[in-house]
Design a protein around this motif. Structure first.
Motif, PDB file in Angstrom:
ATOM      1  N   THR A  56       2.105  14.166  -4.663  1.00 13.48           N
ATOM      2  CA  THR A  56       0.724  13.670  -4.675  1.00 13.48           C
ATOM      3  C   THR A  56       0.445  12.877  -3.397  1.00 13.48           C
ATOM      4  OG1 THR A  56       1.313  11.591  -5.751  1.00 13.48           O
ATOM      5  CG2 THR A  56       0.792  13.463  -7.186  1.00 13.48           C
ATOM      6  N   ALA A  57      -0.838  12.610  -3.152  1.00 15.98           N
ATOM      7  CA  ALA A  57      -1.216  11.789  -1.998  1.00 15.98           C
ATOM      8  C   ALA A  57      -0.594  10.394  -2.123  1.00 15.98           C
ATOM      9  CB  ALA A  57      -2.736  11.686  -1.901  1.00 15.98           C
ATOM     10  N   GLU A  58      -0.601   9.875  -3.351  1.00 15.52           N
ATOM     11  CA  GLU A  58      -0.008   8.554  -3.588  1.00 15.52           C
ATOM     12  C   GLU A  58       1.490   8.593  -3.339  1.00 15.52           C
ATOM     13  OE1 GLU A  58       0.768   6.019  -7.547  1.00 15.52           O
ATOM     14  OE2 GLU A  58      -1.346   6.495  -7.201  1.00 15.52           O
ATOM     15  N   GLY A  59       2.132   9.675  -3.794  1.00 24.25           N
ATOM     16  CA  GLY A  59       3.565   9.833  -3.579  1.00 24.25           C
ATOM     17  C   GLY A  59       3.920   9.873  -2.102  1.00 24.25           C
ATOM     18  N   SER A  60       3.054  10.502  -1.304  1.00 27.45           N
ATOM     19  CA  SER A  60       3.291  10.579   0.140  1.00 27.45           C
ATOM     20  C   SER A  60       3.225   9.194   0.775  1.00 27.45           C
ATOM     21  CB  SER A  60       2.260  11.497   0.799  1.00 27.45           C
ATOM     22  OG  SER A  60       2.400  12.822   0.332  1.00 27.45           O
ATOM     23  N   LEU A  61       2.266   8.356   0.292  1.00 27.60           N
ATOM     24  CA  LEU A  61       2.144   7.002   0.813  1.00 27.60           C
ATOM     25  C   LEU A  61       3.422   6.200   0.564  1.00 27.60           C
ATOM     26  CD1 LEU A  61      -1.515   6.032  -0.235  1.00 27.60           C
ATOM     27  CD2 LEU A  61      -0.674   6.398   2.085  1.00 27.60           C
ATOM     28  N   PHE A  62       3.937   6.301  -0.654  1.00 26.90           N
ATOM     29  CA  PHE A  62       5.155   5.565  -0.985  1.00 26.90           C
ATOM     30  C   PHE A  62       6.360   6.134  -0.220  1.00 26.90           C
ATOM     31  CE2 PHE A  62       2.692   4.002  -4.609  1.00 26.90           C
ATOM     32  CZ  PHE A  62       3.158   2.694  -4.712  1.00 26.90           C
ATOM     33  N   TYR A  63       6.435   7.465  -0.133  1.00 25.38           N
ATOM     34  CA  TYR A  63       7.567   8.105   0.533  1.00 25.38           C
ATOM     35  C   TYR A  63       7.643   7.691   2.001  1.00 25.38           C
ATOM     36  CZ  TYR A  63      10.699  11.665   2.386  1.00 25.38           C
ATOM     37  OH  TYR A  63      11.747  12.303   3.004  1.00 25.38           O
ATOM     38  N   ALA A  64       6.465   7.531   2.638  1.00 23.46           N
ATOM     39  CA  ALA A  64       6.434   7.128   4.045  1.00 23.46           C
ATOM     40  C   ALA A  64       7.098   5.775   4.255  1.00 23.46           C
ATOM     41  CB  ALA A  64       4.989   7.090   4.540  1.00 23.46           C
ATOM     42  N   GLN A  65       7.199   5.001   3.184  1.00 21.25           N
ATOM     43  CA  GLN A  65       7.820   3.676   3.269  1.00 21.25           C
ATOM     44  C   GLN A  65       9.213   3.666   2.635  1.00 21.25           C
ATOM     45  OE1 GLN A  65       5.268   0.343   2.593  1.00 21.25           O
ATOM     46  NE2 GLN A  65       3.423   1.552   2.806  1.00 21.25           N
ATOM     47  N   GLY A  66       9.731   4.866   2.380  1.00 15.33           N
ATOM     48  CA  GLY A  66      11.082   4.962   1.844  1.00 15.33           C
ATOM     49  C   GLY A  66      11.198   4.499   0.409  1.00 15.33           C
ATOM     50  N   SER A  67      10.145   4.744  -0.389  1.00 14.22           N
ATOM     51  CA  SER A  67      10.149   4.222  -1.753  1.00 14.22           C
ATOM     52  C   SER A  67       9.416   5.146  -2.711  1.00 14.22           C
ATOM     53  CB  SER A  67       9.487   2.841  -1.782  1.00 14.22           C
ATOM     54  OG  SER A  67       8.129   2.950  -1.389  1.00 14.22           O
ATOM     55  N   VAL A  68       9.552   4.823  -3.971  1.00 16.08           N
ATOM     56  CA  VAL A  68       8.743   5.405  -5.035  1.00 16.08           C
ATOM     57  C   VAL A  68       8.159   4.234  -5.823  1.00 16.08           C
ATOM     58  CG1 VAL A  68      10.022   7.556  -5.239  1.00 16.08           C
ATOM     59  CG2 VAL A  68      10.739   5.573  -6.588  1.00 16.08           C
ATOM     60  N   PRO A  69       7.076   4.453  -6.560  1.00 15.43           N
ATOM     61  CA  PRO A  69       6.492   3.318  -7.275  1.00 15.43           C
ATOM     62  C   PRO A  69       7.284   2.923  -8.520  1.00 15.43           C
ATOM     63  CG  PRO A  69       5.239   5.311  -7.710  1.00 15.43           C
ATOM     64  CD  PRO A  69       6.256   5.670  -6.669  1.00 15.43           C
ATOM     65  N   LYS A  70       7.234   1.625  -8.805  1.00 14.22           N
ATOM     66  CA  LYS A  70       7.703   1.155 -10.102  1.00 14.22           C
ATOM     67  C   LYS A  70       6.655   1.538 -11.145  1.00 14.22           C
ATOM     68  CE  LYS A  70       9.850  -3.037  -8.171  1.00 14.22           C
ATOM     69  NZ  LYS A  70       9.792  -4.523  -8.185  1.00 14.22           N
ATOM     70  N   PRO A  71       6.962   1.460 -12.426  1.00 21.08           N
ATOM     71  CA  PRO A  71       5.918   1.675 -13.435  1.00 21.08           C
ATOM     72  C   PRO A  71       4.739   0.735 -13.189  1.00 21.08           C
ATOM     73  CG  PRO A  71       8.068   1.660 -14.477  1.00 21.08           C
ATOM     74  CD  PRO A  71       8.284   1.252 -13.043  1.00 21.08           C
ATOM     75  N   PRO A  72       3.520   1.222 -13.329  1.00 25.13           N
ATOM     76  CA  PRO A  72       2.350   0.385 -13.040  1.00 25.13           C
ATOM     77  C   PRO A  72       2.199  -0.771 -14.030  1.00 25.13           C
ATOM     78  CG  PRO A  72       1.671   2.444 -14.055  1.00 25.13           C
ATOM     79  CD  PRO A  72       3.140   2.577 -13.779  1.00 25.13           C
ATOM     80  N   TYR A  73       1.531  -1.817 -13.592  1.00 23.08           N
ATOM     81  CA  TYR A  73       1.223  -2.939 -14.471  1.00 23.08           C
ATOM     82  C   TYR A  73      -0.218  -3.369 -14.228  1.00 23.08           C
ATOM     83  CZ  TYR A  73       2.095  -5.873 -10.327  1.00 23.08           C
ATOM     84  OH  TYR A  73       2.052  -6.434  -9.075  1.00 23.08           O
ATOM     85  N   SER A  74      -0.763  -4.145 -15.153  1.00 22.63           N
ATOM     86  CA  SER A  74      -2.173  -4.545 -15.087  1.00 22.63           C
ATOM     87  C   SER A  74      -2.318  -6.027 -14.759  1.00 22.63           C
ATOM     88  CB  SER A  74      -2.877  -4.250 -16.419  1.00 22.63           C
ATOM     89  OG  SER A  74      -2.883  -2.865 -16.678  1.00 22.63           O
ATOM     90  N   VAL A  75      -3.389  -6.342 -14.043  1.00 22.07           N
ATOM     91  CA  VAL A  75      -3.747  -7.719 -13.714  1.00 22.07           C
ATOM     92  C   VAL A  75      -5.233  -7.895 -13.992  1.00 22.07           C
ATOM     93  CG1 VAL A  75      -4.023  -9.408 -11.853  1.00 22.07           C
ATOM     94  CG2 VAL A  75      -1.968  -7.995 -11.943  1.00 22.07           C
ATOM     95  N   GLN A  76      -5.598  -9.006 -14.617  1.00 25.14           N
ATOM     96  CA  GLN A  76      -7.008  -9.296 -14.867  1.00 25.14           C
ATOM     97  C   GLN A  76      -7.518 -10.283 -13.830  1.00 25.14           C
ATOM     98  OE1 GLN A  76      -7.962 -10.988 -18.695  1.00 25.14           O
ATOM     99  NE2 GLN A  76     -10.155 -11.022 -18.293  1.00 25.14           N
ATOM    100  N   ILE A  77      -8.641  -9.949 -13.204  1.00 23.29           N
ATOM    101  CA  ILE A  77      -9.306 -10.863 -12.279  1.00 23.29           C
ATOM    102  C   ILE A  77     -10.802 -10.865 -12.607  1.00 23.29           C
ATOM    103  CG2 ILE A  77      -7.616 -10.501 -10.453  1.00 23.29           C
ATOM    104  CD1 ILE A  77      -9.751  -8.814  -9.016  1.00 23.29           C
ATOM    105  N   TYR A  78     -11.537 -11.698 -11.906  1.00 21.91           N
ATOM    106  CA  TYR A  78     -12.979 -11.796 -12.135  1.00 21.91           C
ATOM    107  C   TYR A  78     -13.726 -11.521 -10.830  1.00 21.91           C
ATOM    108  CZ  TYR A  78     -11.582 -13.891 -16.522  1.00 21.91           C
ATOM    109  OH  TYR A  78     -11.007 -14.100 -17.751  1.00 21.91           O
ATOM    110  N   ALA A  79     -14.785 -10.735 -10.949  1.00 19.72           N
ATOM    111  CA  ALA A  79     -15.659 -10.432  -9.818  1.00 19.72           C
ATOM    112  C   ALA A  79     -16.950 -11.227  -9.991  1.00 19.72           C
ATOM    113  CB  ALA A  79     -15.964  -8.939  -9.751  1.00 19.72           C
ATOM    114  N   ILE A  80     -17.313 -11.999  -8.978  1.00 20.39           N
ATOM    115  CA  ILE A  80     -18.500 -12.844  -9.028  1.00 20.39           C
ATOM    116  C   ILE A  80     -19.535 -12.283  -8.050  1.00 20.39           C
ATOM    117  CG2 ILE A  80     -19.373 -15.197  -8.941  1.00 20.39           C
ATOM    118  CD1 ILE A  80     -16.930 -14.756 -10.829  1.00 20.39           C
ATOM    119  N   THR A  81     -20.652 -11.819  -8.598  1.00 22.28           N
ATOM    120  CA  THR A  81     -21.731 -11.297  -7.763  1.00 22.28           C
ATOM    121  C   THR A  81     -22.761 -12.401  -7.550  1.00 22.28           C
ATOM    122  OG1 THR A  81     -21.419  -9.061  -8.643  1.00 22.28           O
ATOM    123  CG2 THR A  81     -23.511  -9.524  -7.539  1.00 22.28           C
ATOM    124  N   ASP A  82     -22.895 -12.813  -6.298  1.00 19.91           N
ATOM    125  CA  ASP A  82     -23.772 -13.927  -5.938  1.00 19.91           C
ATOM    126  C   ASP A  82     -24.854 -13.394  -4.996  1.00 19.91           C
ATOM    127  OD1 ASP A  82     -24.993 -16.195  -4.853  1.00 19.91           O
ATOM    128  OD2 ASP A  82     -23.142 -17.373  -4.933  1.00 19.91           O
TER     129      ASP A  82
END
Length: 281
Positions: A111-137
């Protein structure tokens, strides 16, 4: 000095800032200082993040085969080339597919994502989630991101919207593309999307309904004796809000706001300050 009969409309709670401004620059005189409130929109976002780990030898061979062989081999074909048990190769391929490094196809396709990681000599860890807040001002004309939810202040000040038309020009969060979110979060200096380190935001979701949050600000009208001009300054506490200050200055220049209505500042007061400044030169 101003005659006692001419009263500057300055909020009691802002006098300490007024005194500081005037003490730091003798050419500046604060003609008005008032408190207001306005609203911003807060959205909760769930980000999906992937970070790298070094790939092992078999993972490297599999990804290289998918990128360099033409046509790409199947799992059985690669197992035969490497002289390995096909069950072992298929298991590794299935894991790489679950990490979206390989596509779910019979032939080994990166995949395109796989190519990005491979270029850095790696594969991704299992994904995880983070909650943040977007403030539109819309007053500041920007969208910001932060980890903590905004506190909804009690609206006990004058509503700025009654005096100023704060146009809603910022796009809805739900209408943004993933690349928009990635770029904005990078600009916000949140260490959540760092391609140079192989850390990527790969997805985002808006969670729940948008929340309208009240914010308090202060508006200062400052006469600059050196420049013989009025400047409008927006502050959040002691901090100058640059984007909002710029927008208010533009509205004033375009004669879209009235200082008499907004800050109860009369032409008499402005002209008197100008006269005082000229006499002091």
């Amino acid at each position: 000095m101003f005659p006692a009969s001419v009263v500057k409309p300055i909020d009691e709670n802002l006098k300490y800032i007024v005194e500081k401004i005037e003490a730091e620059n003798s050419c500046l005189s604060v003609l008005a200082a008032r408190k207001f409130c306005y609203t911003v929109t807060q959205n909760s976002l769930e980000l999906t993040i992937k970070e790298p780990r070094k790939f092992n030898v078999l993972e490297e061979f599999i990804i290289r085969a998918g990128m360099e062989f033409n046509p790409p081999p199947t799992a059985n074909e690669l197992a035969s080339i490497l002289g390995l048990d096909s069950v072992f190769v298929k298991s590794t391929i299935a894991n790489l597919q679950s990490l979206q490094t390989l596509t779910d196809t019979p032939q080994i396709t990166v995949t395109a994502e796989g190519s990005l990681f491979y270029a850095q000599g790696s594969v991704p860890k299992p994904p995880y989630s983070v909650q943040i807040y977007a403030i539109t001002d819309n007053l500041a004309g920007k969208i910001t991101f932060q980890y903590e939810s905004l506190d909804d202040v009690v609206i006990n000040q004058l509503d700025l919207a009654k005096f100023v038309n704060i146009e809603e020009k910022m796009p809805a969060i739900s209408s943004l593309e993933l690349t928009d979110i990635q770029e904005m979060i990078q600009s916000a200096n949140l260490p959540l999307h760092v391609p140079a380190e192989g850390k990527f935001i790969t997805d985002f979701k808006v969670r729940g309904a948008a929340q309208t949050v009240g914010r308090n600000i202060s508006i200062f009208v400052i006469f600059d004796g050196n420049q013989d001009q009025l400047n409008i300054q927006i502050r959040n506490g002691k901090e100058i809000v640059e984007a909002a200050t710029k927008k208010m200055a533009e509205l004033y220049s375009a004669e879209k706001i009235s200082l008499e209505e907004l800050c109860q500042l009369s032409e008499e007061t402005i002209n008197l300050q100008r006269e005082i400044s000229l006499n002091q030169k």
